[in-house]
Design a protein around this motif. Structure first.
Motif, short mmCIF file in Angstrom:
data_model
loop_
_atom_site.label_atom_id
_atom_site.label_comp_id
_atom_site.label_asym_id
_atom_site.label_seq_id
_atom_site.Cartn_x
_atom_site.Cartn_y
_atom_site.Cartn_z
N PHE A 19 57.21 35.14 33.28
CA PHE A 19 56.66 34.67 32.01
C PHE A 19 55.13 34.75 32.04
O PHE A 19 54.50 35.22 31.08
CB PHE A 19 57.11 33.23 31.74
CG PHE A 19 56.52 32.64 30.50
CD1 PHE A 19 56.99 32.99 29.25
CD2 PHE A 19 55.48 31.72 30.59
CE1 PHE A 19 56.44 32.45 28.09
CE2 PHE A 19 54.91 31.17 29.44
CZ PHE A 19 55.40 31.54 28.19
N SER A 20 54.52 34.30 33.14
CA SER A 20 53.06 34.37 33.27
C SER A 20 52.58 35.81 33.27
O SER A 20 51.56 36.14 32.64
CB SER A 20 52.62 33.67 34.55
OG SER A 20 52.96 32.30 34.54
N LEU A 21 53.32 36.69 33.96
CA LEU A 21 52.93 38.10 34.00
C LEU A 21 53.01 38.72 32.61
O LEU A 21 52.13 39.50 32.22
CB LEU A 21 53.85 38.85 34.97
CG LEU A 21 53.64 40.36 35.09
CD1 LEU A 21 52.20 40.69 35.47
CD2 LEU A 21 54.60 40.96 36.11
N TRP A 22 54.02 38.37 31.84
CA TRP A 22 54.16 38.91 30.49
C TRP A 22 53.05 38.42 29.58
O TRP A 22 52.47 39.20 28.82
CB TRP A 22 55.52 38.52 29.92
CG TRP A 22 55.73 38.92 28.48
CD1 TRP A 22 55.81 38.09 27.41
CD2 TRP A 22 55.87 40.24 27.96
NE1 TRP A 22 56.00 38.80 26.25
CE2 TRP A 22 56.04 40.13 26.56
CE3 TRP A 22 55.86 41.51 28.54
CZ2 TRP A 22 56.20 41.24 25.74
CZ3 TRP A 22 56.03 42.62 27.71
CH2 TRP A 22 56.20 42.47 26.34
N MET A 23 52.69 37.15 29.69
CA MET A 23 51.68 36.58 28.81
C MET A 23 50.29 37.14 29.11
O MET A 23 49.55 37.51 28.19
CB MET A 23 51.67 35.05 28.93
CG MET A 23 52.95 34.38 28.48
SD MET A 23 53.37 34.76 26.75
CE MET A 23 52.02 33.94 25.91
N MET A 24 49.91 37.20 30.38
CA MET A 24 48.57 37.68 30.72
C MET A 24 48.51 39.19 30.91
O MET A 24 47.51 39.82 30.60
CB MET A 24 48.08 36.98 31.99
CG MET A 24 47.64 35.56 31.78
SD MET A 24 46.74 34.89 33.20
CE MET A 24 48.06 34.84 34.41
N ALA A 32 49.30 37.95 42.79
CA ALA A 32 48.78 38.97 41.89
C ALA A 32 48.51 38.40 40.50
O ALA A 32 47.54 38.76 39.83
CB ALA A 32 49.77 40.13 41.79
N ILE A 33 49.37 37.47 40.05
CA ILE A 33 49.18 36.86 38.73
C ILE A 33 47.91 36.02 38.71
O ILE A 33 47.19 36.00 37.70
CB ILE A 33 50.42 36.02 38.36
CG1 ILE A 33 51.62 36.96 38.15
CG2 ILE A 33 50.17 35.18 37.12
CD1 ILE A 33 52.94 36.24 37.99
N PHE A 34 47.62 35.33 39.80
CA PHE A 34 46.36 34.60 39.86
C PHE A 34 45.17 35.56 39.84
O PHE A 34 44.08 35.20 39.39
CB PHE A 34 46.31 33.71 41.10
CG PHE A 34 46.69 32.28 40.82
CD1 PHE A 34 45.73 31.29 40.74
CD2 PHE A 34 48.02 31.93 40.62
CE1 PHE A 34 46.08 29.97 40.46
CE2 PHE A 34 48.39 30.62 40.35
CZ PHE A 34 47.41 29.64 40.27
N GLY A 35 45.37 36.77 40.35
CA GLY A 35 44.33 37.78 40.22
C GLY A 35 44.06 38.13 38.77
O GLY A 35 42.91 38.33 38.36
N LEU A 36 45.12 38.19 37.97
CA LEU A 36 44.94 38.42 36.53
C LEU A 36 44.21 37.25 35.88
O LEU A 36 43.39 37.44 34.97
CB LEU A 36 46.32 38.61 35.86
CG LEU A 36 47.20 39.74 36.40
CD1 LEU A 36 48.47 39.85 35.56
CD2 LEU A 36 46.45 41.05 36.45
N ALA A 78 47.63 31.88 48.90
CA ALA A 78 47.93 33.09 48.12
C ALA A 78 47.29 33.03 46.75
O ALA A 78 46.73 34.01 46.25
CB ALA A 78 49.44 33.26 48.00
N HIS A 79 47.33 31.87 46.12
CA HIS A 79 46.76 31.72 44.78
C HIS A 79 45.24 31.87 44.81
O HIS A 79 44.65 32.56 43.97
CB HIS A 79 47.15 30.36 44.19
CG HIS A 79 48.60 30.26 43.84
ND1 HIS A 79 49.15 29.14 43.25
CD2 HIS A 79 49.62 31.15 43.98
CE1 HIS A 79 50.44 29.35 43.04
NE2 HIS A 79 50.75 30.55 43.49
N VAL A 80 44.61 31.25 45.78
CA VAL A 80 43.14 31.33 45.88
C VAL A 80 42.72 32.76 46.20
O VAL A 80 41.78 33.31 45.61
CB VAL A 80 42.62 30.35 46.95
CG1 VAL A 80 41.13 30.56 47.18
CG2 VAL A 80 42.89 28.92 46.52
N GLY A 81 43.42 33.40 47.15
CA GLY A 81 43.07 34.77 47.51
C GLY A 81 43.24 35.74 46.36
O GLY A 81 42.39 36.60 46.13
N GLY A 82 44.33 35.61 45.62
CA GLY A 82 44.54 36.48 44.46
C GLY A 82 43.50 36.26 43.38
O GLY A 82 43.00 37.20 42.77
#
Length: 324
Positions: free
Chosen positions: A159-164, A208-212, A251-255
């Motif tokens: 869902f997050s990937l689709w939205m962003m 990856a999503i946090f990278g977005l 993982a979230h911080v790194g992305g």
């Protein structure tokens, strides 16, 4: 006998208001934008209802100002990252499809929708420092980004990937967007390999999503957009990251950091030979991440990894190898 003439009857005032521009014209119409009463001669058809001539002129001027801001921001007929605008999202749709297919494979292998961690694909693909660096199973740096634990995990991430993803794919185009996504994924994996316990497994597309999300933050700053939506996203994701047990903070911080750095390299590249400079900037970020992983690999002892029968089932285990 003559009747006296009837006295003149005063005119009955109209119950309708007068036109704002022609007060002597009663009208039951009004402008859909400003609400002022207007006669038919002073109204123009608009996308929604009818607007007065003043509002039509003001809207045209506002549209011209927005067009100049768009052009001055470096977009013109292209987006701020230099891509041609498109209404299709082939990369985002493909990434979602791959994640879903891989998840279904693990469900079939584990014969469980909610507990698929025992699936061989899951065990061979999650990010596990001992197996990745000690056992030389480098593919885990990428494959872990396409594996998920249970339906809630994959549903939230997709869902997050689709939205962003849709918005950023329009901004960057297919090639740049793919580079942003995978460099963010590698950045998330590198942070896990460096800081997380060597025996802990990590999986999911959230790095990856946090990278977005980090990329979105840079775009907001670059164009000086309203940051409300960004702040709401950051607060929600920060709460999920720190409040729910088992979420990989590293993982979230790194992305997030990797995605922000790649976006800076793309948006602030010199106009001359812009594509080349964008590629160079992105490559520098990627090489730095790979170098960090290589440095960490020198600190993890070699390990021999294989499937073994443990706890009544087959489990992938890694043991420290001994030379001599």
């Amino acid at each position: 006998m003559n009747q006296p003439p009837n006295p003149p009857v005063p005119p009955v005032p109209s119950a309708l208001p007068g036109c704002w521009w022609h007060p002597n014209r009663p009208t039951g119409l009004s402008c859909a934008r400003c609400g002022r009463p207007a006669c038919p001669d002073c109204l123009r058809e608009a996308p929604v209802g009818f607007q007065c001539t003043d509002c039509v002129q003001a809207g045209a001027q506002q549209q011209q100002r927005q067009h100049r801001q768009y052009r001055n921001a470096g977009m013109g007929t292209r987006t701020i990252a230099g891509a041609r605008p498109s209404n299709s999202f082939p990369v985002t749709v493909t990434l979602i499809a791959v994640n879903v297919v891989v998840f279904l494979i693990t469900v079939i292998q584990a014969k469980s929708l909610f507990d698929n961690s025992s699936a061989p694909v899951e065990q061979l693909g999650v990010l596990w420092t001992s197996a990745t660096l000690g056992g030389g199973e480098w593919w885990r740096i990428i494959t872990s980004g396409f594996l998920h634990y249970g339906p809630i995990h994959i549903a939230a991430n997709m869902f997050s990937l689709w939205m962003m993803g849709r918005a950023l794919e329009q901004v960057f185009g297919k090639g740049r967007y793919l580079a942003l996504y995978f460099v963010s994924m590698i950045g998330a994996s590198a942070t896990v390999l460096v800081f997380q316990d060597v025996n802990g497994g990590t999986a999911g597309a959230s790095g990856a999503i946090f990278g977005l999300l980090g990329s979105y933050a840079v775009i907001v700053l670059k164009l000086k957009l309203n940051p409300t939506a960004l702040l709401i996203n950051l607060v929600i994701n920060a709460y999920v990251t720190f409040a729910i047990p088992g979420i990989s903070i590293y993982a979230h911080v790194g992305g997030l950091v990797a995605g922000a750095l790649v976006t800076v390299a793309m948006l602030y590249a010199p106009e001359r030979n812009r594509v080349r400079w964008q590629a160079i900037g992105t490559a520098i970020v990627a090489v730095a991440i790979v170098g960090l992983i290589g440095w960490r690999a020198t600190q993890v002892p070699p390990a021999q990894c294989t499937f073994a029968e443990l706890r009544g089932g087959t489990t992938y285990v890694c043991g420290t190898s001994r030379s001599g």
